[in-house]
Design a protein around this motif. Structure first.
Motif, PDB file in Angstrom:
ATOM      1  N   TRP A 148      -8.006  -1.550  -0.428  1.00 61.58           N
ATOM      2  CA  TRP A 148      -7.590  -1.184   0.749  1.00 61.58           C
ATOM      3  C   TRP A 148      -7.983  -1.480   1.992  1.00 61.58           C
ATOM      4  CZ3 TRP A 148      -4.033   1.604  -1.437  1.00 61.58           C
ATOM      5  CH2 TRP A 148      -3.037   2.179  -0.697  1.00 61.58           C
ATOM      6  N   SER A 149      -9.124  -2.385   1.784  1.00 63.82           N
ATOM      7  CA  SER A 149      -9.615  -3.136   3.108  1.00 63.82           C
ATOM      8  C   SER A 149      -9.002  -4.570   3.151  1.00 63.82           C
ATOM      9  CB  SER A 149     -11.266  -3.328   2.931  1.00 63.82           C
ATOM     10  OG  SER A 149     -11.551  -4.279   1.872  1.00 63.82           O
ATOM     11  N   LYS A 192       0.856  -1.208   0.028  1.00 62.93           N
ATOM     12  CA  LYS A 192       0.136   0.175  -0.133  1.00 62.93           C
ATOM     13  C   LYS A 192       0.895   1.251  -0.128  1.00 62.93           C
ATOM     14  CE  LYS A 192      -3.996  -1.745   2.450  1.00 62.93           C
ATOM     15  NZ  LYS A 192      -4.775  -1.714   3.823  1.00 62.93           N
ATOM     16  N   ALA A 216      -1.222   4.486   4.209  1.00 66.15           N
ATOM     17  CA  ALA A 216      -1.104   2.976   3.857  1.00 66.15           C
ATOM     18  C   ALA A 216      -1.628   2.476   5.194  1.00 66.15           C
ATOM     19  CB  ALA A 216       0.577   2.914   3.722  1.00 66.15           C
TER      20      ALA A 216
END
Lengths: 185, 159
Positions: free
Chosen positions: B157-158, A133, A183
Motif C-alpha cells: 500500500w505504500s 488499489k 485506496a
C-alpha cells in the motif's frame, strides 16, 4: 398458500426432487415459492434422507436427457439476485487471489521486497496505482459488507422484501465509500 | 447469532433424542395442501417420521458445519481491523488459517450447488482440498520466510 415452516432457511436439506435446476437450487429455493406444485421442503417421507432424494433427482434427470428449462435467461433480474451472485463472484475472485499469492510465494524466486521493487521500477503514475488499489479493495469491501448483511439474515434480521432492498443499497454505498477511502491510504 | 444457532441445534437434538419415531405437530408441518394432495396420508396435525441414528448424526453434522461457517466468518471479520491496528506474527498465521478455511468452505458450497453426480463431486472436492492445502502452505511459508501478510499489505500500500 401459507408456508408454516419451522426450520430456518439455512437448514441443510436442499430443494427436493421436483424442482428444475436453478443457480440457487440450494440457498434461496425461489422456484418453490413461485410454483404451486408440491414442495415438501425439509419433509422426511418414509425416512429417505435429503441426500438420497437429491441423488435420485439428479440421476433421473441426467439419464432422461431432458432439456434444461430456461432460468436466468428468462427471469427478470432484481437487485437482491444480482447482489447475491456478485457476493459469490467476489468470493471466488478473492479466493483465487489469495491462492495465487500463496502459490507465488512457494514457486516464484525472490522475496516480496524484490517484487515490489520491480513494480516500483516500472514508474507507474499515481492515478494508475490508485486505480489498481481500488480494483483490489473493491471486491474485498463488497464481499465484507454484503457478508455482514448475510450474517444479519442468519440472525433472522432484515428479511422483509423492502429491507432487502434497503440493506442492499446500504451495502453498495458502503462499498464505494470504503473502497475510495482505502485506496487513498 | 449464537442463540439462534443454539436454538436450531436444540430443535434438531430434540428430534434425535426420541430417535425411533417423531411426531411433528402442525407448527413444523409443511403447507396444508400437501396433506390434501396425498390422500393416503394421515390428517394434518401429525406425521410420523423415523430418524435412524445415522440420519440424526448427518443432520447434526450439517448443522454444526453451518454454525462453524458463520463462526469463521465472524472471526475473519474481526481479524481485518486487528491486522491493521495490531500487526504481528500471531495475526499473520491466524489470518492465513481463517482465510483459507473460509475460502475452502465457501468454494465447497459452490461445488455443492453446481456440481452433480457422485464421481464429479468427489473429484471436485478432492481438487478443492488440494488447492486449499497448497494455499495454506504458501501463506505459512510466506509468513515464515518472508515479511508476513500484515507487513506485506502495508508495504504494497505504500507503493
Amino acid at each position: 398458500m401459507h408456508w408454516n415452516l419451522d426450520l430456518p432457511d439455512h437448514a441443510p436439506a436442499r430443494c427436493p426432487p421436483d424442482h428444475p435446476t436453478s443457480p440457487y437450487a440450494g440457498r434461496h429455493c425461489l422456484r418453490a415459492h413461485l410454483s404451486p406444485r408440491l414442495c415438501v421442503r425439509n419433509a422426511i417421507p418414509l425416512g429417505t434422507a435429503a441426500k438420497e432424494e437429491m441423488e435420485h433427482f439428479w440421476n433421473k434427470n441426467i439419464n432422461s436427457n431432458r432439456p434444461l428449462s430456461p432460468h436466468i435467461t428468462i427471469y427478470s433480474w432484481s437487485l437482491p439476485m444480482m447482489m447475491s451472485i456478485t457476493h459469490r463472484g467476489t468470493g471466488v475472485a478473492l479466493s483465487a487471489g489469495v491462492s495465487l499469492f500463496g502459490l507465488a510465494a512457494l514457486l516464484l524466486p525472490g522475496s516480496f521486497e524484490s517484487h515490489l521493487q520491480l513494480v516500483k521500477a516500472l514508474g507507474l503514475g499515481s492515478s494508475l496505482i490508485y486505480t489498481a488499489k481500488f480494483a483490489l479493495v473493491f471486491p474485498l469491501m463488497y464481499h465484507t459488507w454484503n457478508g455482514i448483511r448475510h450474517l444479519m439474515w442468519d440472525l433472522g434480521k432484515g428479511l422483509k422484501i423492502p429491507q432487502l432492498y434497503q440493506s442492499g443499497v446500504a451495502v453498495l454505498v458502503l462499498t464505494v465509500l470504503s473502497s475510495v477511502g482505502l485506496a487513498a491510504m | 447469532m449464537a442463540l439462534a444457532a443454539a436454538a436450531a441445534l436444540g430443535r434438531l437434538s430434540l428430534s434425535c433424542a426420541r430417535s425411533r419415531a417423531l411426531l411433528l405437530g402442525p407448527r413444523s408441518l409443511r403447507p396444508a395442501f400437501v396433506s390434501a394432495s396425498l390422500p393416503d396420508r394421515p390428517a394434518p396435525g401429525g406425521r410420523r417420521v423415523h430418524l435412524s441414528a445415522s440420519r440424526c448424526s448427518n443432520s447434526k453434522a450439517a448443522s454444526l458445519h453451518w454454525t462453524s461457517e458463520r463462526a469463521v466468518s465472524v472471526l475473519l471479520l474481526g481479524l481485518l481491523p486487528t491486522a491493521y491496528l495490531f500487526p504481528s506474527s500471531a495475526v499473520d498465521y491466524s489470518l492465513a488459517a481463517v482465510l483459507t478455511l473460509h475460502s475452502h468452505w465457501g468454494l465447497g458450497q459452490i461445488i455443492t450447488d453446481y456440481v452433480h453426480g457422485d464421481k464429479m463431486v468427489k473429484g471436485a472436492n478432492a481438487g478443492l482440498l488440494m488447492l486449499s492445502a497448497v494455499t495454506f502452505a504458501g501463506l505459512c511459508y510466506f509468513n515464515y520466510h518472508d515479511v508476513g501478510i500484515c507487513k506485506a499489505v502495508a508495504m504494497l500500500w505504500s507503493l
